[in-house]
Write a protein that holds these residues in place. Structure first.
Motif, PDB file in Angstrom:
ATOM      1  N   PHE A  85      39.071 -37.451  -9.504  1.00  0.00           N
ATOM      2  CA  PHE A  85      39.131 -38.464 -10.525  1.00  0.00           C
ATOM      3  C   PHE A  85      40.256 -37.951 -11.565  1.00  0.00           C
ATOM      4  O   PHE A  85      40.849 -38.910 -12.201  1.00  0.00           O
ATOM      5  CB  PHE A  85      37.784 -38.752 -11.275  1.00  0.00           C
ATOM      6  CG  PHE A  85      36.997 -39.632 -10.551  1.00  0.00           C
ATOM      7  CD1 PHE A  85      36.470 -39.815  -9.334  1.00  0.00           C
ATOM      8  CD2 PHE A  85      36.575 -40.983 -11.497  1.00  0.00           C
ATOM      9  CE1 PHE A  85      35.685 -40.861  -8.808  1.00  0.00           C
ATOM     10  CE2 PHE A  85      36.048 -41.929 -10.880  1.00  0.00           C
ATOM     11  CZ  PHE A  85      35.679 -42.033  -9.353  1.00  0.00           C
ATOM     12  N   GLN A  86      40.271 -36.748 -11.777  1.00  0.00           N
ATOM     13  CA  GLN A  86      41.393 -36.481 -12.574  1.00  0.00           C
ATOM     14  C   GLN A  86      42.602 -36.519 -11.898  1.00  0.00           C
ATOM     15  O   GLN A  86      43.678 -36.967 -12.558  1.00  0.00           O
ATOM     16  CB  GLN A  86      41.087 -34.910 -13.054  1.00  0.00           C
ATOM     17  CG  GLN A  86      40.060 -34.575 -14.249  1.00  0.00           C
ATOM     18  CD  GLN A  86      39.720 -35.616 -15.422  1.00  0.00           C
ATOM     19  OE1 GLN A  86      40.819 -35.820 -15.794  1.00  0.00           O
ATOM     20  NE2 GLN A  86      38.746 -35.747 -15.765  1.00  0.00           N
ATOM     21  N   LYS A  87      42.924 -36.025 -10.700  1.00  0.00           N
ATOM     22  CA  LYS A  87      43.830 -35.952 -10.093  1.00  0.00           C
ATOM     23  C   LYS A  87      44.685 -37.395 -10.011  1.00  0.00           C
ATOM     24  O   LYS A  87      45.905 -37.520 -10.063  1.00  0.00           O
ATOM     25  CB  LYS A  87      43.796 -35.168  -8.591  1.00  0.00           C
ATOM     26  CG  LYS A  87      44.995 -35.159  -7.700  1.00  0.00           C
ATOM     27  CD  LYS A  87      44.809 -34.324  -6.475  1.00  0.00           C
ATOM     28  CE  LYS A  87      46.071 -34.379  -5.682  1.00  0.00           C
ATOM     29  NZ  LYS A  87      45.783 -33.967  -4.269  1.00  0.00           N
ATOM     30  N   TYR A  88      44.076 -38.263  -9.524  1.00  0.00           N
ATOM     31  CA  TYR A  88      44.599 -39.553  -9.351  1.00  0.00           C
ATOM     32  C   TYR A  88      44.263 -40.468 -10.712  1.00  0.00           C
ATOM     33  O   TYR A  88      44.493 -41.607 -10.536  1.00  0.00           O
ATOM     34  CB  TYR A  88      43.828 -40.205  -8.009  1.00  0.00           C
ATOM     35  CG  TYR A  88      44.093 -39.532  -6.684  1.00  0.00           C
ATOM     36  CD1 TYR A  88      45.469 -39.655  -6.256  1.00  0.00           C
ATOM     37  CD2 TYR A  88      43.229 -38.817  -6.112  1.00  0.00           C
ATOM     38  CE1 TYR A  88      45.774 -38.825  -5.170  1.00  0.00           C
ATOM     39  CE2 TYR A  88      43.541 -38.114  -5.069  1.00  0.00           C
ATOM     40  CZ  TYR A  88      44.838 -38.064  -4.530  1.00  0.00           C
ATOM     41  OH  TYR A  88      45.249 -37.555  -3.482  1.00  0.00           O
ATOM     42  N   ASP A  89      43.911 -39.952 -11.736  1.00  0.00           N
ATOM     43  CA  ASP A  89      43.753 -40.548 -13.078  1.00  0.00           C
ATOM     44  C   ASP A  89      42.804 -41.848 -12.806  1.00  0.00           C
ATOM     45  O   ASP A  89      42.697 -42.849 -13.735  1.00  0.00           O
ATOM     46  CB  ASP A  89      45.124 -41.004 -13.400  1.00  0.00           C
ATOM     47  CG  ASP A  89      45.273 -41.116 -14.883  1.00  0.00           C
ATOM     48  OD1 ASP A  89      44.619 -40.160 -15.518  1.00  0.00           O
ATOM     49  OD2 ASP A  89      46.233 -41.710 -15.487  1.00  0.00           O
ATOM     50  N   TYR A  90      41.799 -41.790 -11.988  1.00  0.00           N
ATOM     51  CA  TYR A  90      40.637 -42.692 -11.955  1.00  0.00           C
ATOM     52  C   TYR A  90      40.079 -42.997 -13.100  1.00  0.00           C
ATOM     53  O   TYR A  90      39.484 -43.921 -13.390  1.00  0.00           O
ATOM     54  CB  TYR A  90      39.868 -42.402 -10.603  1.00  0.00           C
ATOM     55  CG  TYR A  90      40.357 -42.687  -9.269  1.00  0.00           C
ATOM     56  CD1 TYR A  90      41.344 -43.421  -9.038  1.00  0.00           C
ATOM     57  CD2 TYR A  90      40.367 -41.683  -8.358  1.00  0.00           C
ATOM     58  CE1 TYR A  90      42.007 -43.664  -7.825  1.00  0.00           C
ATOM     59  CE2 TYR A  90      40.844 -41.781  -7.158  1.00  0.00           C
ATOM     60  CZ  TYR A  90      41.677 -42.683  -6.943  1.00  0.00           C
ATOM     61  OH  TYR A  90      42.328 -42.717  -5.436  1.00  0.00           O
ATOM     62  N   ALA A  91      39.287 -41.803 -13.611  1.00  0.00           N
ATOM     63  CA  ALA A  91      38.520 -41.814 -14.869  1.00  0.00           C
ATOM     64  C   ALA A  91      39.228 -42.523 -15.990  1.00  0.00           C
ATOM     65  O   ALA A  91      38.774 -43.324 -16.638  1.00  0.00           O
ATOM     66  CB  ALA A  91      38.152 -40.433 -15.150  1.00  0.00           C
ATOM     67  N   ASN A  92      40.574 -42.091 -16.257  1.00  0.00           N
ATOM     68  CA  ASN A  92      41.199 -42.750 -17.064  1.00  0.00           C
ATOM     69  C   ASN A  92      41.451 -44.320 -16.974  1.00  0.00           C
ATOM     70  O   ASN A  92      41.314 -45.145 -17.887  1.00  0.00           O
ATOM     71  CB  ASN A  92      42.592 -42.182 -17.200  1.00  0.00           C
ATOM     72  CG  ASN A  92      42.670 -40.792 -18.447  1.00  0.00           C
ATOM     73  OD1 ASN A  92      41.619 -40.740 -18.915  1.00  0.00           O
ATOM     74  ND2 ASN A  92      43.491 -40.043 -18.115  1.00  0.00           N
ATOM     75  N   MET A  93      41.661 -44.640 -15.889  1.00  0.00           N
ATOM     76  CA  MET A  93      41.909 -46.041 -15.296  1.00  0.00           C
ATOM     77  C   MET A  93      40.810 -46.868 -15.646  1.00  0.00           C
ATOM     78  O   MET A  93      40.642 -47.691 -16.197  1.00  0.00           O
ATOM     79  CB  MET A  93      42.240 -46.034 -14.003  1.00  0.00           C
ATOM     80  CG  MET A  93      42.307 -47.572 -13.536  1.00  0.00           C
ATOM     81  SD  MET A  93      42.658 -47.210 -11.350  1.00  0.00           S
ATOM     82  CE  MET A  93      40.921 -47.256 -11.052  1.00  0.00           C
ATOM     83  N   ILE A  94      39.511 -46.428 -15.126  1.00  0.00           N
ATOM     84  CA  ILE A  94      38.314 -47.032 -15.394  1.00  0.00           C
ATOM     85  C   ILE A  94      37.573 -46.990 -16.823  1.00  0.00           C
ATOM     86  O   ILE A  94      37.362 -48.051 -17.508  1.00  0.00           O
ATOM     87  CB  ILE A  94      36.900 -46.319 -14.523  1.00  0.00           C
ATOM     88  CG1 ILE A  94      37.654 -46.530 -12.963  1.00  0.00           C
ATOM     89  CG2 ILE A  94      35.737 -46.835 -14.681  1.00  0.00           C
ATOM     90  CD1 ILE A  94      36.748 -45.613 -11.978  1.00  0.00           C
ATOM     91  N   SER A  95      37.937 -45.957 -17.538  1.00  0.00           N
ATOM     92  CA  SER A  95      37.582 -45.716 -19.082  1.00  0.00           C
ATOM     93  C   SER A  95      38.347 -46.862 -19.771  1.00  0.00           C
ATOM     94  O   SER A  95      37.694 -47.506 -20.714  1.00  0.00           O
ATOM     95  CB  SER A  95      37.814 -44.163 -19.520  1.00  0.00           C
ATOM     96  OG  SER A  95      36.986 -43.566 -18.863  1.00  0.00           O
ATOM     97  N   HIS A  96      39.762 -46.795 -19.490  1.00  0.00           N
ATOM     98  CA  HIS A  96      40.571 -47.830 -20.251  1.00  0.00           C
ATOM     99  C   HIS A  96      40.191 -49.122 -20.072  1.00  0.00           C
ATOM    100  O   HIS A  96      40.050 -49.822 -21.011  1.00  0.00           O
ATOM    101  CB  HIS A  96      42.044 -47.456 -19.747  1.00  0.00           C
ATOM    102  CG  HIS A  96      42.984 -48.378 -20.539  1.00  0.00           C
ATOM    103  ND1 HIS A  96      43.332 -48.058 -21.943  1.00  0.00           N
ATOM    104  CD2 HIS A  96      43.533 -49.843 -20.379  1.00  0.00           C
ATOM    105  CE1 HIS A  96      44.161 -48.802 -22.311  1.00  0.00           C
ATOM    106  NE2 HIS A  96      44.222 -50.045 -21.484  1.00  0.00           N
TER     107      HIS A  96
END
Ligand SMILES: Cc1cc2nc3c(=O)[nH]c(=O)nc-3n(C[C@H](O)[C@H](O)[C@H](O)COP(=O)(O)O)c2cc1C
Length: 186
Positions: A129-140
């Motif tokens: 999730f960090q590597k592909y920035d998924y957490a930031n994408m979903i949280s945003h």
């Protein structure tokens, strides 16, 4: 606090439900009241209808009794908590249609004193999730696209990672995490 909890999963024996139950146990330690809406098992109608379509020109529009009832359950709460699995890096479609139908202009302007917590179960690991920035994408999306847009006083996402692990210790740790989130949510 009065908490409205919305859970989305077709199976009551899922990890999603186990996480919800541990979260509720944690919350009950502090005497919070929980009102659960189980979107699958309570038969929530997934169809967005003309009857309930948003009308930006008519803020006093009268919605169908089913939608009005769910709006009132949201308005009665201090906090709204969503527990759901991540499917295609997003919420399940039934949860999305719940937001489409219930969280509309009929209750906007009345959410400013409420907070929202998103408890998202991910098959992926935290590293992915960090590597592909998924957490930031979903949280945003959840925090800004919904929480901030609806002018709520707080919006936060908690991730429960690596949910497909076969390790019993790992799964026990996830349930402990859910309990801790509930126990410390104020
Ligand atoms: C249709 C579908 C799509 C999924 N998409 C993702 C995804 O995009 N990212 C991810 O990390 N996990 C994904 N998963 C895995 C789920 O997040 C995982 O099955 C869930 O967290 C496990 O909890 P459960 O046993 O309660 O279903 C997907 C699962 C399904 C069924």
């Amino acid at each position: 606090m009065k908490v409205k909890l919305v859970v989305t999963h077709p199976r009551k024996d899922s990890l999603t439900f186990a996480v919800m139950n541990r979260f509720i146990e944690g919350m009950k330690e502090n005497g919070h009241e929980i009102d659960v809406l189980d979107l699958y098992n309570d038969g929530f109608n997934p169809l967005y209808s003309a009857e309930d379509e948003q009308d930006w020109q008519s803020p006093d529009k009268v919605f169908s009794p089913a939608v009005r009832k769910e709006m009132d359950r949201v308005l009665a709460a201090d906090a709204i908590v969503f527990v759901f699995p991540i499917w295609w890096y997003n919420m399940p479609s039934l949860m999305k249609t719940y937001l489409d139908r219930v969280w509309n202009i009929g209750i906007f302007g009345e959410l400013g004193d409420k907070k929202v917590l998103w408890i998202a179960l991910a098959g992926g690991t935290e590293a992915v999730f960090q590597k592909y920035d998924y957490a930031n994408m979903i949280s945003h999306y959840l925090n800004n696209g919904i929480g901030k847009y609806a002018r709520m006083k707080e919006s936060r996402v908690e991730y429960i990672y690596d949910t497909l692990s076969q390790s019993k210790e790992h799964i026990a740790g996830l349930l402990e995490q859910a309990y801790h989130i509930g126990k410390t949510y104020n």
